[in-house]
Design a protein around this motif. Structure first.
Motif, PDB file in Angstrom:
ATOM      1  N   LEU A   1      -3.570  -1.933  -0.056  1.00  0.00           N
ATOM      2  CA  LEU A   1      -3.120  -1.202   1.120  1.00  0.00           C
ATOM      3  C   LEU A   1      -1.768  -1.669   1.641  1.00  0.00           C
ATOM      4  CD1 LEU A   1      -3.612   0.786   3.458  1.00  0.00           C
ATOM      5  CD2 LEU A   1      -5.038  -0.981   4.542  1.00  0.00           C
ATOM      6  N   MET A   2      -1.564  -2.976   1.708  1.00  0.00           N
ATOM      7  CA  MET A   2      -0.364  -3.499   2.368  1.00  0.00           C
ATOM      8  C   MET A   2       0.945  -3.027   1.748  1.00  0.00           C
ATOM      9  SD  MET A   2      -1.032  -7.374   3.598  1.00  0.00           S
ATOM     10  CE  MET A   2      -1.277  -7.854   1.897  1.00  0.00           C
ATOM     11  N   PRO A   3       1.147  -3.179   0.436  1.00  0.00           N
ATOM     12  CA  PRO A   3       2.440  -2.741  -0.107  1.00  0.00           C
ATOM     13  C   PRO A   3       2.673  -1.247   0.058  1.00  0.00           C
ATOM     14  CG  PRO A   3       0.930  -3.351  -1.880  1.00  0.00           C
ATOM     15  CD  PRO A   3       0.305  -3.801  -0.611  1.00  0.00           C
ATOM     16  N   LEU A   4       1.605  -0.442  -0.052  1.00  0.00           N
ATOM     17  CA  LEU A   4       1.774   0.998   0.141  1.00  0.00           C
ATOM     18  C   LEU A   4       2.110   1.322   1.587  1.00  0.00           C
ATOM     19  CD1 LEU A   4      -1.192   2.286  -2.052  1.00  0.00           C
ATOM     20  CD2 LEU A   4       1.238   2.301  -2.626  1.00  0.00           C
ATOM     21  N   ARG A   5       1.489   0.614   2.528  1.00  0.00           N
ATOM     22  CA  ARG A   5       1.785   0.841   3.942  1.00  0.00           C
ATOM     23  C   ARG A   5       3.227   0.416   4.252  1.00  0.00           C
ATOM     24  NH1 ARG A   5      -1.242   1.906   8.537  1.00  0.00           N
ATOM     25  NH2 ARG A   5       0.069   1.705  10.391  1.00  0.00           N
ATOM     26  N   MET A   6       3.647  -0.724   3.709  1.00  0.00           N
ATOM     27  CA  MET A   6       5.012  -1.192   3.952  1.00  0.00           C
ATOM     28  C   MET A   6       6.028  -0.207   3.385  1.00  0.00           C
ATOM     29  SD  MET A   6       4.977  -5.353   3.582  1.00  0.00           S
ATOM     30  CE  MET A   6       3.797  -5.513   2.239  1.00  0.00           C
ATOM     31  N   GLN A   7       5.749   0.321   2.209  1.00  0.00           N
ATOM     32  CA  GLN A   7       6.656   1.315   1.629  1.00  0.00           C
ATOM     33  C   GLN A   7       6.701   2.567   2.494  1.00  0.00           C
ATOM     34  OE1 GLN A   7       5.502   3.484  -1.941  1.00  0.00           O
ATOM     35  NE2 GLN A   7       7.449   2.947  -2.892  1.00  0.00           N
ATOM     36  N   ALA A   8       5.543   2.989   2.992  1.00  0.00           N
ATOM     37  CA  ALA A   8       5.498   4.166   3.864  1.00  0.00           C
ATOM     38  C   ALA A   8       6.238   3.928   5.177  1.00  0.00           C
ATOM     39  CB  ALA A   8       4.047   4.556   4.149  1.00  0.00           C
ATOM     40  N   GLU A   9       6.293   2.665   5.627  1.00  0.00           N
ATOM     41  CA  GLU A   9       7.016   2.314   6.844  1.00  0.00           C
ATOM     42  C   GLU A   9       8.522   2.229   6.608  1.00  0.00           C
ATOM     43  OE1 GLU A   9       6.096   1.693   9.975  1.00  0.00           O
ATOM     44  OE2 GLU A   9       3.926   1.887   9.789  1.00  0.00           O
ATOM     45  N   GLY A  10       8.937   2.381   5.354  1.00  0.00           N
ATOM     46  CA  GLY A  10      10.356   2.375   5.048  1.00  0.00           C
ATOM     47  C   GLY A  10      10.923   1.045   4.609  1.00  0.00           C
TER      48      GLY A  10
END
Length: 445
Positions: A28-37
């Motif tokens: 979850l974390m890397p995908l969320r960070m990528q989605a946050e820009g």
């Protein structure tokens, strides 16, 4: 088997729930960070912060557990991780992610010291294989399956983080309900990199390169998958494939590693990692999604198993009384690699594109292969005497999980005709064989 389960059911249930949350968080974390820009480089820095926090926690844990005891330590640390996960829903900057991920590294390292120490206190020579197989396979399978839960929610919403927090909070229940006496507190560990490098350089360098390679791949794999065009479900499935490959390879590697000079096994695993990294590059260029999944399984079966063979190789050489210090030193070497590895992996992706991650992996693994081959040519060693156990870089308390942990220094023969590092015979040797193919959780990132 029932008596073995009775000894460890509480800590096994707690660790299984904890790893269910941890595995989902890894995806979850890397995908969320990528989605946050956040950029790939920023994600790499966050992963490096985890490595630094994890290594710090490994060496703070013994004194903390001695102060409050195993049960209170687990309860307070799990509660802290649960809060940190909830705080991630409000993280919108690189600095916030660095601080939160670094703190989760510290707390998870302390928790794994609790679980390793608890299990090692219960795993005596009479039932070591049964206890370790139940505990480690349960947690390994959970860590393998939990990333697939990414498909149950939207990474841009907070629901998945709440699920992770809930799973970690639920891990408190078995510990709170236990009626068994908690083990004696663990002792501190001495770090002697220079001394161990002089004795077993292949193990020290191998542990360091494992951190350099496995750290960024596990931390950045979901981003790699999305970047090459996979959906978030498929990207999370790559983590499943890594862990499934690692689990599958435990039995054959345990058999092989106990019957040959372990350095040949390390060199073969490193060379295979380099080749499979190139296969992943080719498959991603061709858009062959199914082949990519199988290639990731092969990569996990090779790269994620190198550390445990390095541990076994070093433990073959050192005196029994030095095993705890040896594993602590290898853990330190791994931690140094996993702290800087994500930085290098992210830089490679920024410079070359998503393929840079596995170009970096191929080069680093090839370098390890060359180093081990040179060592084999320079120093000849007899085949291993048995006693492999798949120990992951989780804590210095894992030293007691190795098959040689029951061997006392005073039991070893001395004198010019002695073979001081031979595994014991009789029932203990049979127990070592039983423990040889145990599946160990991979918690390095």
């Amino acid at each position: 088997m029932h008596s073995s389960l009775a000894l460890i059911w509480t800590i096994t249930a707690a660790t299984t729930l904890l790893q269910a949350g941890n595995g989902l968080l890894q995806a979850l974390m890397p995908l969320r960070m990528q989605a946050e820009g956040l950029s790939v480089s920023s994600i790499g820095v966050v992963a490096a912060a985890y490595g630094l926090g994890f290594s710090t926690g490994c060496f703070l844990a013994p004194s903390f557990i001695r102060h409050v005891g195993y049960i209170r330590a687990f309860a307070s640390l799990a509660a802290m991780v649960s809060v940190l996960v909830l705080a991630m829903t409000q993280a919108h900057s690189t600095l916030a992610w660095i601080l939160l991920r670094g703190l989760t590294g510290v707390t998870l390292a302390c928790i794994f010291t609790v679980t390793d120490g608890w299990i090692s206190a219960r795993a005596t020579s009479s039932h070591r294989g049964r206890i370790l197989s139940v505990y480690m396979i349960c947690t390994k399978v959970t860590l393998m399956l939990s990333p697939l839960g990414i498909g149950l929610g939207d990474i841009r919403m907070d629901g998945l983080f709440m699920a992770v927090s809930a799973l970690i909070s639920l891990s408190l229940l078995p510990i709170a309900a236990t009626t068994t006496k908690e083990p004696a507190a663990p002792q501190g560990v001495r770090i002697e990199v220079k001394k161990l490098f002089a004795t077993a350089p292949s193990a020290v360098v191998g542990a360091f390169v494992v951190g350099l390679v496995n750290g960024p791949v596990i931390a950045i794999t979901p981003v790699f998958g999305v970047t090459i065009g996979l959906g978030q479900d498929q990207a999370a499935a790559l983590l499943f494939a890594l862990q499934a490959g690692s689990l599958t390879m435990q039995w054959p590697l345990g058999w092989l590693s106990d019957r040959a000079d372990r350095r040949y096994v390390i060199a073969g695993l490193a060379a295979g990692t380099s080749l499979v990294s190139l296969l992943i590059l080719w498959a991603s260029a061709q858009g062959a999604n199914l082949l990519i999944l199988w290639a990731f399984a092969a990569w996990g079966g090779l790269a994620l198993c190198i550390y445990s063979v390095c541990v076994a190789h070093a433990c073959d050489i050192v005196e029994p009384g030095q095993i705890v210090s040896t594993i602590g030193t290898l853990l330190f070497s791994w931690a140094a690699g996993v702290t800087v590895g994500p930085l290098f992996g992210a830089m490679a992706m920024e410079a070359i594109g998503p393929q840079g991650l596995f170009i970096y992996s191929a080069v680093a693994a090839l370098g390890l292969t060359a180093f081990i081959v040179v060592r084999i040519l320079r120093v000849q060693r007899s085949p291993a005497k048995g006693g492999f156990a798949d120990i992951a870089p989780s804590s210095s308390a894992s030293a007691s999980l190795t098959p040689r942990a029951d061997i006392k220094a005073e039991d070893q023969p001395v004198g010019p005709d002695a073979e001081p590092h031979q595994a014991p015979g009789g029932a203990e040797a049979a127990d070592q064989k039983e423990a040889s193919a145990v599946a160990r959780i991979e918690t390095s990132s």
